[in-house]
Design an enzyme around this catalytic site. Structure first.
Site, mmCIF file in Angstrom:
data_model
loop_
_atom_site.group_PDB
_atom_site.id
_atom_site.type_symbol
_atom_site.label_atom_id
_atom_site.label_comp_id
_atom_site.label_asym_id
_atom_site.label_seq_id
_atom_site.Cartn_x
_atom_site.Cartn_y
_atom_site.Cartn_z
ATOM 1 N N HIS A 141 0.674 -1.170 0.149
ATOM 2 C CA HIS A 141 -0.023 0.033 0.015
ATOM 3 C C HIS A 141 0.791 1.210 0.097
ATOM 4 C CE1 HIS A 141 -3.473 -2.480 1.930
ATOM 5 N NE2 HIS A 141 -3.203 -3.042 0.566
ATOM 6 N N GLN A 179 -5.836 -6.499 -0.947
ATOM 7 C CA GLN A 179 -6.039 -7.254 -2.087
ATOM 8 C C GLN A 179 -7.153 -6.483 -2.728
ATOM 9 O OE1 GLN A 179 -4.715 -9.679 0.682
ATOM 10 N NE2 GLN A 179 -2.808 -9.123 -0.133
HETATM 11 P P1 GDP Z 1 -3.148 -0.373 -2.816
HETATM 12 O O1 GDP Z 1 -2.415 -1.621 -3.002
HETATM 13 O O2 GDP Z 1 -4.616 -0.514 -3.447
HETATM 14 O O3 GDP Z 1 -2.768 0.360 -1.714
HETATM 15 O O4 GDP Z 1 -2.238 0.429 -4.301
HETATM 16 P P2 GDP Z 1 -0.997 0.327 -4.616
HETATM 17 O O5 GDP Z 1 -0.109 1.467 -3.832
HETATM 18 O O6 GDP Z 1 -0.270 -0.813 -4.785
HETATM 19 O O7 GDP Z 1 -1.079 1.036 -6.133
HETATM 20 C C1 GDP Z 1 -1.689 2.525 -6.286
HETATM 21 C C2 GDP Z 1 -0.478 3.215 -6.987
HETATM 22 O O8 GDP Z 1 -1.063 4.300 -7.442
HETATM 23 C C3 GDP Z 1 0.419 3.601 -5.879
HETATM 24 O O9 GDP Z 1 1.810 3.924 -6.533
HETATM 25 C C4 GDP Z 1 -0.123 5.044 -5.661
HETATM 26 O O10 GDP Z 1 0.856 5.892 -5.206
HETATM 27 C C5 GDP Z 1 -0.744 5.413 -6.946
HETATM 28 N N1 GDP Z 1 -1.674 6.368 -6.884
HETATM 29 C C6 GDP Z 1 -2.944 6.190 -6.081
HETATM 30 N N2 GDP Z 1 -3.749 7.217 -6.480
HETATM 31 C C7 GDP Z 1 -3.432 7.474 -7.704
HETATM 32 C C8 GDP Z 1 -4.022 8.323 -8.496
HETATM 33 O O11 GDP Z 1 -5.018 8.870 -8.136
HETATM 34 N N3 GDP Z 1 -3.230 9.067 -9.501
HETATM 35 C C9 GDP Z 1 -1.970 8.688 -9.709
HETATM 36 N N4 GDP Z 1 -1.385 8.981 -10.956
HETATM 37 N N5 GDP Z 1 -1.287 7.616 -8.922
HETATM 38 C C10 GDP Z 1 -1.977 7.251 -8.010
HETATM 39 P P1 IMO Z 2 -2.778 -5.194 -2.491
HETATM 40 O O1 IMO Z 2 -3.373 -4.942 -0.983
HETATM 41 C C1 IMO Z 2 -2.380 -7.264 -6.259
HETATM 42 C C2 IMO Z 2 -1.989 -11.462 -6.187
HETATM 43 C C3 IMO Z 2 -0.638 -12.162 -6.595
HETATM 44 C C4 IMO Z 2 -1.135 -13.312 -7.123
HETATM 45 C C5 IMO Z 2 -2.263 -13.910 -6.234
HETATM 46 C C6 IMO Z 2 -1.846 -14.699 -5.252
HETATM 47 O O2 IMO Z 2 -1.443 -4.387 -2.766
HETATM 48 O O3 IMO Z 2 -3.795 -4.672 -3.285
HETATM 49 P P2 IMO Z 2 -0.577 -14.620 -3.093
HETATM 50 O O4 IMO Z 2 0.880 -14.273 -2.613
HETATM 51 O O5 IMO Z 2 -1.426 -13.565 -2.465
HETATM 52 O O6 IMO Z 2 -0.722 -16.050 -2.704
HETATM 53 O O7 IMO Z 2 -0.549 -14.340 -4.528
HETATM 54 O O8 IMO Z 2 -2.613 -12.629 -5.790
HETATM 55 N N1 IMO Z 2 -1.752 -10.542 -5.043
HETATM 56 C C7 IMO Z 2 -2.182 -9.276 -5.369
HETATM 57 N N2 IMO Z 2 -2.254 -8.438 -6.424
HETATM 58 N N3 IMO Z 2 -2.485 -6.561 -5.010
HETATM 59 C C8 IMO Z 2 -2.234 -7.185 -3.995
HETATM 60 O O9 IMO Z 2 -2.484 -6.672 -2.746
HETATM 61 C C9 IMO Z 2 -1.945 -8.506 -4.056
HETATM 62 N N4 IMO Z 2 -2.081 -9.601 -3.162
HETATM 63 C C10 IMO Z 2 -1.654 -10.717 -3.837
HETATM 64 O O10 IMO Z 2 0.087 -11.387 -7.449
HETATM 65 O O11 IMO Z 2 -1.630 -13.002 -8.582
HETATM 66 MG MG MG Z 3 -0.643 -2.894 -3.827
#
Ligand code: GDP
Ligand code: IMO
Ligand code: MG
Length: 432
Positions: A41, A225
């Site tokens: 996150h 996830q």
């Molecule tokens: P999460 O797993 O749902 O918390 O999402 P992640 O952090 O894995 O991926 C979201 C990515 O998009 C991160 O690099 C954030 O900094 C970025 N992000 C979140 N909201 C926005 C947005 O509105 N615009 C852009 N360009 N990036 C964003």
């Molecule tokens: P956040 O919280 C995106 C995906 C993995 C794989 C499948 C199973 O950042 O949104 P695992 O290691 O959980 O057994 O993998 O789930 N996966 C995610 N994909 N965001 C995540 O978490 C994920 N956590 C697991 O890539 O396809």
């Molecule tokens: Mg993520």
């Protein structure tokens, strides 16, 4: 004022971290309730980027209590590493600010070894897991041989469980998967060392939540996830091993359903998934590349490039039902800028028939073709917009289409990674 549950509506990485960070301003307690350090996150605060895998995204605020619930599978080494990193960045992590449920299951070295060796043995048929031992840890929980945080406080119990588990795990690792067996002594030694550092954080998280409820202090539940990675409702077997749906906030944190409050679904303005599995709106062309490059779609946990495609509202509508969503947070709308035409998938076509929810059978899903509604795109950079009126008409129309097709109001629109790059349309805390 009620509580809020934040869940992913797609395949993860919707931007939950940013949304949780934003809402934490109004919360007193932030709690993770499922998943483990497969989550990544990302928060961008004051120009600094933080990636959290286990610690709730609320930790950047001084006066909030962050909880890791019993439903989370915890790799203690990752947890301590994350705490050290925060300390290094000048953010104090102490008991009082962070607690770990005594009932949370621990990821052990053999879980990681099994995850990696199984994926390697599958070859091309691999699931594409994060390799963090998540699946094998949840398996042990269900098999009733898991090791829990509370066991860190009882060295005898810990030793007996490690020895007994390793007998079976080592046999499987060595004889079936051709991987290296593990030594109980070194595992015990390192876990006892970590226990020393973690013991003052281990407590009954459910009771802290009960106190918060009694004192009318707001709770924010941080999902990890996404709904379509749910082990029950997702694209099985291409899923994770927990239930990312909102209902899990009850079992995974230790609180009753009537306390959940507003269920906020985070929707990325397009779709991504990392790892294998069906993806009806996937784009392998220049538009897919645009989304990956503009959206920096590379995994926060593993660095893998994310697969990208158009927004699939079949998936989001299913999530609305499965989570009982009250409203949506639309993220990464800025990433769509510069595309002439935008497409939203409003249904699937399967052998001449219209399908309006995701089929359970992967074979049937493979036959599904997206039915698109096309809309004009916009050229402008919208990352500076703070009010709806500052968005080009095409972007506003895109948001209206999402509301119409899902039947849900949008409470938050995110136009950039930073906390302030946000358009607030509603307050989930005051709309339980
Ligand atoms: P999460 O797993 O749902 O918390 O999402 P992640 O952090 O894995 O991926 C979201 C990515 O998009 C991160 O690099 C954030 O900094 C970025 N992000 C979140 N909201 C926005 C947005 O509105 N615009 C852009 N360009 N990036 C964003
Ligand atoms: P956040 O919280 C995106 C995906 C993995 C794989 C499948 C199973 O950042 O949104 P695992 O290691 O959980 O057994 O993998 O789930 N996966 C995610 N994909 N965001 C995540 O978490 C994920 N956590 C697991 O890539 O396809
Ligand atoms: Mg993520």
């Amino acid at each position: 004022m009620g509580n809020v549950v934040v869940v992913g509506t797609q395949w993860g990485d919707e931007g939950k971290g940013k949304v949780v960070d934003l809402l934490t301003a109004q919360a007193h307690v932030v709690v993770r309730f499922q998943g483990g350090n497969n989550a990544g996150h990302t928060l961008v605060v004051g120009g600094k980027k933080f990636i959290f895998h286990l610690i709730p995204s609320g930790i950047l605020y001084e006066d909030k209590t962050c909880l890791i619930g019993n439903g989370v599978v915890v790799d203690p080494e990752v947890l301590l590493g994350e705490m050290d990193k925060l300390e290094g960045a000048g953010i104090r992590v102490t008991p009082g600010r962070l607690y770990l449920s005594e009932k949370a299951h621990l990821i052990m070295p053999y879980h990681k070894a099994l995850d990696l060796a199984r994926e390697a043995a599958k070859g091309k048929a691999k699931l594409g897991t994060t390799g963090r031992g998540i699946g094998p840890c949840y398996e042990d929980k269900a098999a009733r041989v898991g090791i829990r945080a509370v066991d860190l406080l009882e060295p005898d119990t810990l030793e007996q469980k490690i020895r007994s588990n390793l007998k079976e795990k080592n046999f499987f690792l060595k004889e079936y998967l051709g991987a290296e067996p593990l030594e109980p002594e070194s595992i015990l030694e390192s876990y006892l060392k970590m226990a020393d550092r973690l013991k003052s954080y281990i407590t009954d998280v459910s009771k802290i939540l009960e106190e918060a409820v009694n004192d009318r202090r707001q709770i924010l539940f941080e999902g990890a996830q996404g709904t379509h990675l749910d082990v029950d409702h997702g694209t099985y077997p291409f899923v994770t091993s927990s239930n990312p749906v909102a209902g899990t906030a009850c079992t995974g944190a230790g609180i009753g359903p009537r306390h959940l409050g507003h269920i906020l679904g985070v929707v990325k303005a397009y779709t991504t998934r990392v790892g294998a599995g069906p993806f009806v709106t996937e784009l392998t062309d220049m538009v897919g590349d645009h989304l990956r490059e503009q959206g920096v779609e590379f995994g926060s946990t593993t660095g893998r490039p994310r697969r990208c495609g158009w927004l699939d509202l079949v998936v989001v509508r299913d999530s609305a039902r499965l989570n009982g969503l009250n409203s949506l947070a639309i993220t990464k709308l800025d990433v769509l800028g510069g595309l002439d035409t935008l497409k939203i998938c409003v249904g699937y076509e399967m052998e001449g028939m219209k399908v309006d929810s995701r089929p359970a059978s992967l074979k049937v899903m493979e036959k599904c073709k997206p039915i698109y509604q096309e809309m004009p795109g916009w050229e402008q950079d919208i990352s500076g917009a703070r009010e709806l009126e500052q968005l080009p008409q095409q972007a506003r129309d895109y948001l209206v289409a999402i509301q119409d097709i899902t039947g849900l109001p949008i409470s938050i629109v995110s136009v950039g990674p930073a906390r302030e790059q946000t358009i607030i349309l509603g307050d989930p805390f005051s709309d339980p």
